[in-house]
Design a protein around this motif. Structure first.
Motif, PDB file in Angstrom:
ATOM      1  N   VAL A  16       0.833  -1.206   0.000  1.00 43.68           N
ATOM      2  CA  VAL A  16       0.000   0.000   0.000  1.00 43.68           C
ATOM      3  C   VAL A  16       0.866   1.254   0.000  1.00 43.68           C
ATOM      4  O   VAL A  16       0.587   2.222  -0.728  1.00 43.68           O
ATOM      5  CB  VAL A  16      -0.957   0.002   1.209  1.00 43.68           C
ATOM      6  CG1 VAL A  16      -1.695   1.341   1.316  1.00 43.68           C
ATOM      7  CG2 VAL A  16      -1.970  -1.140   1.104  1.00 43.68           C
ATOM      8  N   PHE A  17       1.932   1.244   0.797  1.00 39.99           N
ATOM      9  CA  PHE A  17       2.774   2.432   0.943  1.00 39.99           C
ATOM     10  C   PHE A  17       4.041   2.377   0.089  1.00 39.99           C
ATOM     11  O   PHE A  17       4.905   3.252   0.219  1.00 39.99           O
ATOM     12  CB  PHE A  17       3.165   2.608   2.415  1.00 39.99           C
ATOM     13  CG  PHE A  17       2.023   3.042   3.300  1.00 39.99           C
ATOM     14  CD1 PHE A  17       1.654   4.377   3.377  1.00 39.99           C
ATOM     15  CD2 PHE A  17       1.316   2.114   4.042  1.00 39.99           C
ATOM     16  CE1 PHE A  17       0.608   4.774   4.189  1.00 39.99           C
ATOM     17  CE2 PHE A  17       0.266   2.504   4.861  1.00 39.99           C
ATOM     18  CZ  PHE A  17      -0.092   3.841   4.928  1.00 39.99           C
ATOM     19  N   TYR A  18       4.177   1.363  -0.766  1.00 33.58           N
ATOM     20  CA  TYR A  18       5.340   1.231  -1.651  1.00 33.58           C
ATOM     21  C   TYR A  18       6.653   1.297  -0.879  1.00 33.58           C
ATOM     22  O   TYR A  18       7.592   2.002  -1.253  1.00 33.58           O
ATOM     23  CB  TYR A  18       5.317   2.318  -2.741  1.00 33.58           C
ATOM     24  CG  TYR A  18       4.127   2.221  -3.654  1.00 33.58           C
ATOM     25  CD1 TYR A  18       4.101   1.318  -4.713  1.00 33.58           C
ATOM     26  CD2 TYR A  18       3.015   3.027  -3.449  1.00 33.58           C
ATOM     27  CE1 TYR A  18       2.988   1.215  -5.543  1.00 33.58           C
ATOM     28  CE2 TYR A  18       1.903   2.938  -4.259  1.00 33.58           C
ATOM     29  CZ  TYR A  18       1.894   2.030  -5.307  1.00 33.58           C
ATOM     30  OH  TYR A  18       0.794   1.924  -6.118  1.00 33.58           O
ATOM     31  N   LEU A  19       6.711   0.550   0.204  1.00 33.54           N
ATOM     32  CA  LEU A  19       7.913   0.508   1.017  1.00 33.54           C
ATOM     33  C   LEU A  19       8.842  -0.600   0.521  1.00 33.54           C
ATOM     34  O   LEU A  19       8.394  -1.728   0.294  1.00 33.54           O
ATOM     35  CB  LEU A  19       7.568   0.267   2.490  1.00 33.54           C
ATOM     36  CG  LEU A  19       6.759   1.356   3.183  1.00 33.54           C
ATOM     37  CD1 LEU A  19       6.409   0.926   4.604  1.00 33.54           C
ATOM     38  CD2 LEU A  19       7.523   2.669   3.207  1.00 33.54           C
ATOM     39  N   PRO A  20      10.116  -0.327   0.377  1.00 31.46           N
ATOM     40  CA  PRO A  20      11.059  -1.345  -0.105  1.00 31.46           C
ATOM     41  C   PRO A  20      11.504  -2.282   1.012  1.00 31.46           C
ATOM     42  O   PRO A  20      12.685  -2.347   1.361  1.00 31.46           O
ATOM     43  CB  PRO A  20      12.227  -0.503  -0.633  1.00 31.46           C
ATOM     44  CG  PRO A  20      12.213   0.709   0.236  1.00 31.46           C
ATOM     45  CD  PRO A  20      10.763   0.996   0.532  1.00 31.46           C
ATOM     46  N   GLY A  21      10.550  -3.027   1.584  1.00 29.44           N
ATOM     47  CA  GLY A  21      10.843  -3.936   2.679  1.00 29.44           C
ATOM     48  C   GLY A  21      10.780  -5.385   2.254  1.00 29.44           C
ATOM     49  O   GLY A  21      10.633  -5.711   1.068  1.00 29.44           O
ATOM     50  N   LEU A  22      10.864  -6.267   3.229  1.00 29.32           N
ATOM     51  CA  LEU A  22      10.857  -7.700   2.941  1.00 29.32           C
ATOM     52  C   LEU A  22       9.525  -8.154   2.365  1.00 29.32           C
ATOM     53  O   LEU A  22       9.471  -9.038   1.510  1.00 29.32           O
ATOM     54  CB  LEU A  22      11.159  -8.478   4.222  1.00 29.32           C
ATOM     55  CG  LEU A  22      12.578  -8.346   4.790  1.00 29.32           C
ATOM     56  CD1 LEU A  22      12.696  -9.126   6.094  1.00 29.32           C
ATOM     57  CD2 LEU A  22      13.608  -8.846   3.783  1.00 29.32           C
ATOM     58  N   GLY A  23       8.433  -7.581   2.849  1.00 30.95           N
ATOM     59  CA  GLY A  23       7.122  -7.966   2.348  1.00 30.95           C
ATOM     60  C   GLY A  23       6.979  -7.688   0.871  1.00 30.95           C
ATOM     61  O   GLY A  23       6.494  -8.534   0.102  1.00 30.95           O
ATOM     62  N   ARG A  24       7.398  -6.513   0.451  1.00 25.29           N
ATOM     63  CA  ARG A  24       7.309  -6.164  -0.972  1.00 25.29           C
ATOM     64  C   ARG A  24       8.285  -7.002  -1.798  1.00 25.29           C
ATOM     65  O   ARG A  24       7.990  -7.342  -2.951  1.00 25.29           O
ATOM     66  CB  ARG A  24       7.607  -4.674  -1.155  1.00 25.29           C
ATOM     67  CG  ARG A  24       7.185  -4.127  -2.497  1.00 25.29           C
ATOM     68  CD  ARG A  24       6.766  -2.680  -2.398  1.00 25.29           C
ATOM     69  NE  ARG A  24       6.231  -2.225  -3.667  1.00 25.29           N
ATOM     70  CZ  ARG A  24       6.911  -1.478  -4.542  1.00 25.29           C
ATOM     71  NH1 ARG A  24       8.131  -1.093  -4.254  1.00 25.29           N
ATOM     72  NH2 ARG A  24       6.368  -1.091  -5.674  1.00 25.29           N
TER      73      ARG A  24
END
Length: 315
Positions: free
Chosen positions: A260-268
């Motif tokens: 949703v927030f376009y975060l470059p984390g592990l989930g994405r």
């Protein structure tokens, strides 16, 4: 205590071994060939075979499993099929987003839940208790991605206090990084705060009915003094378990929020790797998240046994 810790450690190792088997073979039996996906449907069979050999997909599954597990034990998570980059580097880069986000969300969840749970327990059956429990019921029922979209609509689009997505990076400063993670952290924290507040209230109500609380009141302590000196401390014991489980969930469960927030984390990273059939990345990241969940539960068990000697005596 040592015997209890060793038994829990053995359980942790067995759980990790079983989890690795399940993760590897469930992902491997998923339809679609990574080499075919990368080259396209019109690729020649010999070209596909050559790429499969280059990626190590032409060896038996059991051998690939042993190579994968052996590599993880030495810190080698393999190389991404798509990006041709070591998976360990990709995980390390994105962990600096997912881990602070989980800690931020857990901090907000705790700061919201503790006062709410204590307030509701202290006013059992009154309007304040009913209001808090009604709010927590909504928090439990509404999914966190809905909270995320509402937060974006209100604070990013209408008020323009926060960015609607993306991560500024820690190189821009601690405040800038935390500002980027605030809305995602709130979206993750609200449902968890609702659960934790209900657990805190229930645990505290059980403690308030114990004999030692009545004894404290009989010795002259006011209701407020007995609540804070004796009630809250003892009520925290089961809450520790929930906090540990929530931290593990926040690390592993932020896939939708990061999208949703376009975060470059592990989930994405998991979502992108599934889309591109980058199996080695999916397997390694999921295994890392499972490892985090199991280790956190192990540490919570040890903390629980440290504050409650009855658990150690049962082993």
């Amino acid at each position: 205590m040592l015997r209890y810790a060793l038994k829990r450690l053995l359980s942790l190792i067995i759980s990790l071994a079983i989890a690795s088997l399940i993760i590897f073979f469930v992902i491997e039996v998923a339809p679609g060939d990574p080499a075919q996906f990368m080259l396209g449907l019109n690729a020649q069979p010999d070209t596909v075979a050559a790429l499969r050999a280059e990626l190590g997909l032409d060896v038996p599954k059991w051998e690939r499993y042993l190579n994968w597990v052996g590599g993880m034990l030495t810190g080698d998570f393999g190389t991404s099929y798509t990006y041709r980059t070591p998976v360990a580097e990709m995980i390390a880069d994105r962990l600096w987003v997912s881990l602070p986000l989980a800690l931020y969300a857990l901090t907000l969840s705790t700061l919201i839940a503790f006062p709410a749970g204590i307030y509701a327990a202290a006013r059992r059956g009154r309007a304040g208790d009913v209001t808090v429990m009604g709010a927590t019921q909504l928090g439990v029922a509404i999914p966190n991605f809905w909270f995320a979209m509402m937060l974006v609509l209100i604070f990013a689009i209408n008020l323009r206090w926060f960015s609607a997505g993306g991560f500024a990076g820690w190189d821009k400063g601690l405040w800038t990084g935390l500002h980027s993670l605030t809305l995602p952290a709130i979206a993750l924290a609200l449902p968890q705060a609702a659960i934790l507040a209900r657990v805190m209230r229930s645990s505290l109500l059980d403690i308030l009915g114990e004999d030692f609380m009545r004894t404290a009141r009989a010795k002259g302590l006011s209701r407020r003094q007995a609540l804070w000196r004796h009630g809250v401390r003892n009520a925290l014991i089961p809450v520790l378990t929930i906090i540990g489980l929530q931290f593990a969930f926040l690390i592993a469960g932020g896939i939708i929020i990061e999208q949703v927030f376009y975060l470059p984390g592990l989930g994405r990273l998991i979502f992108q790797s599934i889309s591109s059939r980058d199996l080695i990345v999916v397997e390694s990241v999921v295994m890392l998240l499972v490892f985090a969940v199991i280790v956190v539960n192990f540490l919570v068990d040890l903390a629980y046994a440290a504050v409650d000697p009855r658990l150690r005596s049962r082993t």
